[in-house]
Motif scaffolding. Structure first.
Motif, PDB file in Angstrom:
ATOM      1  N   VAL A  45     -41.655  -0.298 -24.000  1.00 48.10           N
ATOM      2  CA  VAL A  45     -40.904   0.591 -22.266  1.00 48.10           C
ATOM      3  C   VAL A  45     -39.430  -0.132 -22.211  1.00 48.10           C
ATOM      4  O   VAL A  45     -38.919   1.044 -22.152  1.00 48.10           O
ATOM      5  N   LEU A  46     -39.358  -1.371 -22.214  1.00 50.15           N
ATOM      6  CA  LEU A  46     -38.058  -2.401 -21.746  1.00 50.15           C
ATOM      7  C   LEU A  46     -36.947  -1.474 -22.372  1.00 50.15           C
ATOM      8  O   LEU A  46     -35.699  -0.972 -21.921  1.00 50.15           O
ATOM      9  N   ASN A  47     -37.526  -0.915 -23.652  1.00 50.65           N
ATOM     10  CA  ASN A  47     -36.434  -0.304 -24.690  1.00 50.65           C
ATOM     11  C   ASN A  47     -35.920   0.942 -24.542  1.00 50.65           C
ATOM     12  O   ASN A  47     -35.320   1.593 -25.586  1.00 50.65           O
ATOM     13  N   GLU A  48     -36.690   1.845 -24.331  1.00 45.70           N
ATOM     14  CA  GLU A  48     -37.133   3.335 -24.716  1.00 45.70           C
ATOM     15  C   GLU A  48     -35.855   4.193 -24.571  1.00 45.70           C
ATOM     16  O   GLU A  48     -35.478   4.799 -25.455  1.00 45.70           O
ATOM     17  N   ASP A  49     -35.228   3.778 -23.285  1.00 43.20           N
ATOM     18  CA  ASP A  49     -33.835   4.229 -23.332  1.00 43.20           C
ATOM     19  C   ASP A  49     -32.644   3.588 -23.669  1.00 43.20           C
ATOM     20  O   ASP A  49     -31.292   3.792 -23.758  1.00 43.20           O
ATOM     21  N   ASN A  50     -32.577   2.495 -24.218  1.00 46.88           N
ATOM     22  CA  ASN A  50     -31.518   1.285 -24.642  1.00 46.88           C
ATOM     23  C   ASN A  50     -30.912   1.602 -26.099  1.00 46.88           C
ATOM     24  O   ASN A  50     -31.629   2.579 -27.303  1.00 46.88           O
ATOM     25  N   TYR A  56     -35.100  -2.902 -35.419  1.00 42.80           N
ATOM     26  CA  TYR A  56     -36.065  -2.952 -34.367  1.00 42.80           C
ATOM     27  C   TYR A  56     -36.483  -1.941 -33.319  1.00 42.80           C
ATOM     28  O   TYR A  56     -37.584  -2.061 -32.623  1.00 42.80           O
ATOM     29  N   ARG A  57     -35.644  -1.079 -33.430  1.00 40.80           N
ATOM     30  CA  ARG A  57     -36.690   0.189 -33.243  1.00 40.80           C
ATOM     31  C   ARG A  57     -37.792   0.561 -33.847  1.00 40.80           C
ATOM     32  O   ARG A  57     -38.951   0.943 -34.020  1.00 40.80           O
ATOM     33  N   GLY A 138     -43.472  -6.521 -12.766  1.00 41.97           N
ATOM     34  CA  GLY A 138     -42.989  -7.697 -14.028  1.00 41.97           C
ATOM     35  C   GLY A 138     -41.255  -7.460 -13.713  1.00 41.97           C
ATOM     36  O   GLY A 138     -40.429  -8.072 -13.335  1.00 41.97           O
ATOM     37  N   ILE A 139     -41.225  -6.208 -14.396  1.00 42.78           N
ATOM     38  CA  ILE A 139     -39.296  -6.216 -14.992  1.00 42.78           C
ATOM     39  C   ILE A 139     -38.275  -5.761 -13.407  1.00 42.78           C
ATOM     40  O   ILE A 139     -37.398  -6.548 -13.474  1.00 42.78           O
ATOM     41  N   ASN A 140     -39.640  -5.197 -12.775  1.00 44.56           N
ATOM     42  CA  ASN A 140     -38.846  -4.807 -11.414  1.00 44.56           C
ATOM     43  C   ASN A 140     -38.336  -6.251 -10.380  1.00 44.56           C
ATOM     44  O   ASN A 140     -37.733  -5.662  -9.549  1.00 44.56           O
ATOM     45  N   ARG A 141     -38.380  -6.662 -10.814  1.00 45.40           N
ATOM     46  CA  ARG A 141     -38.488  -8.622  -9.545  1.00 45.40           C
ATOM     47  C   ARG A 141     -37.336  -9.077 -10.265  1.00 45.40           C
ATOM     48  O   ARG A 141     -36.585 -10.149  -9.468  1.00 45.40           O
ATOM     49  N   VAL A 142     -36.921  -8.399 -11.708  1.00 44.19           N
ATOM     50  CA  VAL A 142     -36.390  -9.867 -12.266  1.00 44.19           C
ATOM     51  C   VAL A 142     -34.663  -8.598 -12.916  1.00 44.19           C
ATOM     52  O   VAL A 142     -33.678  -9.345 -12.528  1.00 44.19           O
ATOM     53  N   GLY A 143     -34.684  -7.842 -12.840  1.00 41.55           N
ATOM     54  CA  GLY A 143     -33.989  -6.158 -13.608  1.00 41.55           C
ATOM     55  C   GLY A 143     -33.542  -6.259 -14.639  1.00 41.55           C
ATOM     56  O   GLY A 143     -34.758  -6.980 -15.769  1.00 41.55           O
ATOM     57  N   GLN A 144     -33.487  -4.839 -14.751  1.00 45.11           N
ATOM     58  CA  GLN A 144     -33.969  -4.329 -16.678  1.00 45.11           C
ATOM     59  C   GLN A 144     -33.064  -5.006 -17.511  1.00 45.11           C
ATOM     60  O   GLN A 144     -34.176  -4.866 -18.565  1.00 45.11           O
ATOM     61  N   ASP A 145     -31.974  -6.276 -17.090  1.00 44.02           N
ATOM     62  CA  ASP A 145     -31.282  -6.729 -18.385  1.00 44.02           C
ATOM     63  C   ASP A 145     -32.151  -7.735 -18.735  1.00 44.02           C
ATOM     64  O   ASP A 145     -31.224  -8.968 -19.312  1.00 44.02           O
ATOM     65  N   VAL A 146     -33.157  -8.107 -18.919  1.00 40.67           N
ATOM     66  CA  VAL A 146     -33.829  -9.401 -19.355  1.00 40.67           C
ATOM     67  C   VAL A 146     -35.220  -8.764 -20.099  1.00 40.67           C
ATOM     68  O   VAL A 146     -34.611  -7.595 -20.397  1.00 40.67           O
TER      69      VAL A 146
END
Length: 202
Positions: A45-50, A56-57, A138-146
Motif C-alpha cells: 500500500v505504501l508503494n502502490e503509487d510510487n 520490488y513490485r 501509522g503512516i499518517n503520523r510520520v509521513g509518506q517518505d518512510v
C-alpha cells in the motif's frame, strides 16, 4: 499503570527490518513495563503509487497476502491474535528464510490455533478496509517518505529504529531509553545514517 509506557507498533510481516525491531521491543518488554499494541501496515500500500523497480513490485502480492491475513484475523478473532500470528509468520519468513506462502500461512495459523480457512482471506480484499485503516493510522503520523516499522511511544510516532541485529540485554535497554528520550522532546524529528549491514537474524 502510572509508570507503564504505551507503545504502538506498526509492521509489515514481510519486512526484515520490522522483524528485528519487533524482537528488540520484545526484549525490552521483558525488563520494562510496556503496553504494546501491534498493528498492521503494508509496504504494498505504501508503494502502490510510487515508481519502484519491477523486482520490488513483484514482491508486493506475496507481502499483501500476509498483511491481509493479519487484518482478517484481527477482524474475526480480535486484537490478541495479532502478535502471535505475526511471530508465527515472521519466524518462518525471516530467520527461517522461507517464501512458500501457502505453507507458511497454513503452518502459522495452525501454530496460533486459528481456523485453516482464514488462509483463503489472504487472497481477497475482504478485510482491506481494516488493513488500510491501520496502515494509514501509522503512516499518517510520520509521513509518506518512510517505511516499516513505525513506532509510537506515548503517542509520539517515528519510523524505526532500524537495527541489525536486534540488540539484547543492557544494549537493548540503553537503546530503548534513548528512543524514549527522543520521543519526549517535541522538536526532535530525524536521526539517520546509511546502513552498512543487511538484516542479521540470530
Amino acid at each position: 499503570m502510572a509508570n507503564t509506557t504505551r507503545v504502538e507498533f506498526w509492521f509489515d510481516p514481510s519486512c526484515p527490518w520490522a522483524w528485528m525491531t519487533s524482537r528488540w521491543v520484545d526484549e525490552v518488554s521483558a525488563h520494562r513495563d510496556l503496553d504494546v499494541t501491534w498493528s498492521i501496515m503494508s509496504l504494498a500500500v505504501l508503494n502502490e503509487d510510487n515508481d519502484v523497480s519491477e523486482e520490488y513490485r513483484a514482491f508486493f502480492p506475496r507481502a499483501l497476502r500476509y498483511t491481509r491475513l493479519v487484518a482478517a484475523a484481527k477482524d474475526l478473532h480480535g486484537q490478541d491474535v495479532v502478535k502471535p500470528l505475526y511471530d508465527a509468520l515472521g519466524t518462518r519468513i525471516h530467520p527461517g528464510g522461507r517464501s512458500d506462502v501457502d505453507e507458511i500461512i497454513a503452518e502459522a495459523l495452525a501454530e496460533v490455533g486459528l481456523p485453516a480457512d482464514l488462509a483463503a482471506l489472504s487472497e481477497t480484499d475482504a478485510h482491506d478496509t481494516t488493513m488500510r485503516a491501520s496502515h494509514f493510522d501509522g503512516i499518517n503520523r510520520v509521513g509518506q517518505d518512510v517505511g516499516t516499522p513505525v513506532i509510537a511511544v506515548d503517542g509520539i510516532a517515528f519510523f524505526g529504529p532500524v537495527v541489525s541485529p536486534a540488540p539484547k540485554g543492557e544494549q537493548a535497554l540503553a537503546l530503548w531509553d534513548g528512543v524514549v528520550a527522543a520521543a519526549n522532546y517535541p522538536g526532535f524529528f530525524e536521526l539517520k545514517r546509511s546502513r552498512t549491514v543487511g538484516p542479521i537474524f540470530d
